[in-house]
Design a protein around this motif. Structure first.
Motif, PDB file in Angstrom:
ATOM      1  N   ASP A   1       2.396  -8.340   5.714  1.00 44.65           N
ATOM      2  CA  ASP A   1       3.495  -7.674   5.015  1.00 44.65           C
ATOM      3  C   ASP A   1       4.210  -8.577   4.021  1.00 44.65           C
ATOM      4  OD1 ASP A   1       4.785  -9.284   6.823  1.00 44.65           O
ATOM      5  OD2 ASP A   1       5.810  -7.663   7.890  1.00 44.65           O
ATOM      6  N   ALA A   2       3.865  -9.882   3.998  1.00 52.59           N
ATOM      7  CA  ALA A   2       4.405 -10.768   2.969  1.00 52.59           C
ATOM      8  C   ALA A   2       3.610 -10.646   1.667  1.00 52.59           C
ATOM      9  CB  ALA A   2       4.388 -12.218   3.448  1.00 52.59           C
ATOM     10  N   VAL A   3       2.431 -10.029   1.761  1.00 57.04           N
ATOM     11  CA  VAL A   3       1.541  -9.937   0.607  1.00 57.04           C
ATOM     12  C   VAL A   3       1.320  -8.498   0.164  1.00 57.04           C
ATOM     13  CG1 VAL A   3      -0.724 -10.604  -0.294  1.00 57.04           C
ATOM     14  CG2 VAL A   3       0.358 -11.980   1.490  1.00 57.04           C
ATOM     15  N   PHE A   4       1.224  -7.577   1.137  1.00 60.66           N
ATOM     16  CA  PHE A   4       0.872  -6.198   0.845  1.00 60.66           C
ATOM     17  C   PHE A   4       1.918  -5.218   1.369  1.00 60.66           C
ATOM     18  CE2 PHE A   4      -3.277  -8.373   1.365  1.00 60.66           C
ATOM     19  CZ  PHE A   4      -3.886  -8.043   0.160  1.00 60.66           C
TER      20      PHE A   4
ATOM     21  N   PRO B   1      -6.212   7.324   4.185  1.00 63.86           N
ATOM     22  CA  PRO B   1      -6.811   5.985   4.170  1.00 63.86           C
ATOM     23  C   PRO B   1      -5.755   4.898   4.363  1.00 63.86           C
ATOM     24  CG  PRO B   1      -7.632   7.313   2.351  1.00 63.86           C
ATOM     25  CD  PRO B   1      -6.501   8.090   2.964  1.00 63.86           C
ATOM     26  N   LEU B   2      -6.149   3.845   5.038  1.00 61.25           N
ATOM     27  CA  LEU B   2      -5.282   2.688   5.208  1.00 61.25           C
ATOM     28  C   LEU B   2      -5.272   1.927   3.887  1.00 61.25           C
ATOM     29  CD1 LEU B   2      -3.580   1.232   7.364  1.00 61.25           C
ATOM     30  CD2 LEU B   2      -5.613  -0.096   7.937  1.00 61.25           C
ATOM     31  N   THR B   3      -4.117   1.866   3.244  1.00 57.03           N
ATOM     32  CA  THR B   3      -4.037   1.349   1.877  1.00 57.03           C
ATOM     33  C   THR B   3      -3.175   0.099   1.812  1.00 57.03           C
ATOM     34  OG1 THR B   3      -4.277   3.598   1.013  1.00 57.03           O
ATOM     35  CG2 THR B   3      -3.429   1.929  -0.493  1.00 57.03           C
ATOM     36  N   PHE B   4      -3.731  -0.951   1.213  1.00 55.35           N
ATOM     37  CA  PHE B   4      -3.033  -2.227   1.025  1.00 55.35           C
ATOM     38  C   PHE B   4      -2.758  -2.403  -0.465  1.00 55.35           C
ATOM     39  CE2 PHE B   4      -5.455  -2.568   4.874  1.00 55.35           C
ATOM     40  CZ  PHE B   4      -4.695  -3.351   5.738  1.00 55.35           C
ATOM     41  N   THR B   5      -1.498  -2.448  -0.832  1.00 50.21           N
ATOM     42  CA  THR B   5      -1.121  -2.623  -2.234  1.00 50.21           C
ATOM     43  C   THR B   5      -0.505  -3.996  -2.424  1.00 50.21           C
ATOM     44  OG1 THR B   5      -0.715  -0.248  -2.466  1.00 50.21           O
ATOM     45  CG2 THR B   5       0.244  -1.705  -4.136  1.00 50.21           C
ATOM     46  N   LEU B   6      -1.117  -4.820  -3.261  1.00 50.35           N
ATOM     47  CA  LEU B   6      -0.631  -6.179  -3.497  1.00 50.35           C
ATOM     48  C   LEU B   6       0.744  -6.132  -4.146  1.00 50.35           C
ATOM     49  CD1 LEU B   6      -1.570  -9.178  -3.313  1.00 50.35           C
ATOM     50  CD2 LEU B   6      -2.295  -8.965  -5.703  1.00 50.35           C
ATOM     51  N   LYS B   7       1.697  -6.874  -3.572  1.00 45.14           N
ATOM     52  CA  LYS B   7       3.059  -6.810  -4.081  1.00 45.14           C
ATOM     53  C   LYS B   7       3.595  -8.147  -4.576  1.00 45.14           C
ATOM     54  CE  LYS B   7       5.307  -7.380   0.455  1.00 45.14           C
ATOM     55  NZ  LYS B   7       6.233  -6.761   1.438  1.00 45.14           N
ATOM     56  N   THR B   8       2.758  -9.169  -4.585  1.00 48.07           N
ATOM     57  CA  THR B   8       3.215 -10.478  -5.030  1.00 48.07           C
ATOM     58  C   THR B   8       2.065 -11.215  -5.699  1.00 48.07           C
ATOM     59  OG1 THR B   8       4.291 -12.541  -4.329  1.00 48.07           O
ATOM     60  CG2 THR B   8       2.643 -11.616  -2.851  1.00 48.07           C
TER      61      THR B   8
END
Length: 270
Positions: free
Chosen positions: A49-52, A3-10
């Motif tokens: 990529d600045a967020v996830f 699955p295409l996964t977006f993990t919040l990093k900020t």
């Protein structure tokens, strides 16, 4: 495929519009292309990529590992595939979606399922105000599909609902089914005040008497309605906690709102 996964990093200070991150828009895009997409953030744009942190390659299965009520418009215009959200999210979840499935393991903010025409939304938590309701300046709310809420929902659930099914396992706030045009709403907790205010058509099913019912609803007595058994089957879903016996017992029927065309009905179990 993964699955295409977006993990919040900020952490976010402004609201972030994620309407661009759907299976149809991300299909056939590389990770570098996805990372370069720009998302509306307040009065400016932010790259993905600045967020996830983004991993995976299957755009038909999207996962958001994020718990942030500033993430808006997830699944907007969804036409297929699945979106899973691990955590609470912001406003306009599933706005104008046509097909597919959205699962939220957390709470949602206002206007979830606004303009929804098809597909399914499962909210494993609480929903905010105006669930499945019409947005400002619009004359119709949700127009198809099914929404399941395992927790509570806020005020104005199904305001100007046109078509579709909304199921709330917990409580619903005030003005549930207000100005309802058609469709079905089922509440298995406590419905708040002014239930069905301005209701034209449609059906509301309750497991207990509402906190308040407008005087413009007419008590039609107790009925044993065979169609409720079919409705009960259509409301079943995985891990459903709604007792099947609820749809086989006689119900108290109220018709209204007689201040409008008065063709709606509220069915109270027991």
């Amino acid at each position: 495929m993964n699955p295409l996964t977006f993990t919040l990093k900020t952490s976010l200070q402004q609201r972030l519009d994620l309407s661009a991150l759907t299976p149809s828009t991300l299909q056939d895009k590389s990770l570098s292309d996805i990372n370069a997409l720009e998302l509306p953030y307040g009065n400016r744009l932010l790259r993905v990529d600045a967020v996830f942190d983004v991993v995976g390659d299957d755009a038909q299965q999207i996962i958001f590992n994020a718990d942030c009520n500033k993430l808006d418009h997830i699944g907007a215009g969804l036409t297929g595939g699945t979106i899973e959200i691990q955590g609470s999210v912001g406003a306009y979840l599933g706005r104008d979606m046509r097909q597919g499935t959205i699962k939220v393991f957390g709470n949602t903010d206002v206007y979830a399922a606004a303009g929804m025409r098809g597909g399914e939304i499962f909210i494993q938590g609480n929903a905010g105000d105006f669930l499945g309701a019409a947005r400002a300046s619009e004359r119709q709310g949700m127009r198809g599909g099914r929404v399941i809420v395992t927790g509570n929902a806020g005020h104005r659930v199904g305001d100007q609902l046109r078509r579709g099914i909304i199921v709330i396992e917990g409580d619903a706030g005030d003005y549930c089914a207000s100005r309802m045009i058609a469709g079905t709403i089922a509440v298995f907790g406590q419905a708040g005040r002014y239930l069905g205010y301005g209701m034209q058509r449609g059906t509301v099913v309750l497991s207990r008497p509402p906190a308040h019912l407008p005087a413009t609803f007419n008590d039609c007595g107790k009925h044993e309605l065979l169609f409720l058994r079919l409705l009960g089957k259509s409301l079943q879903y995985p891990n459903c906690r709604i007792p099947s016996t609820l749809f086989s017992a006689p119900v108290q029927r109220f018709a209204g709102d007689l201040a409008t065309i008065g063709k709606g009905e509220i069915l109270v179990a027991g």
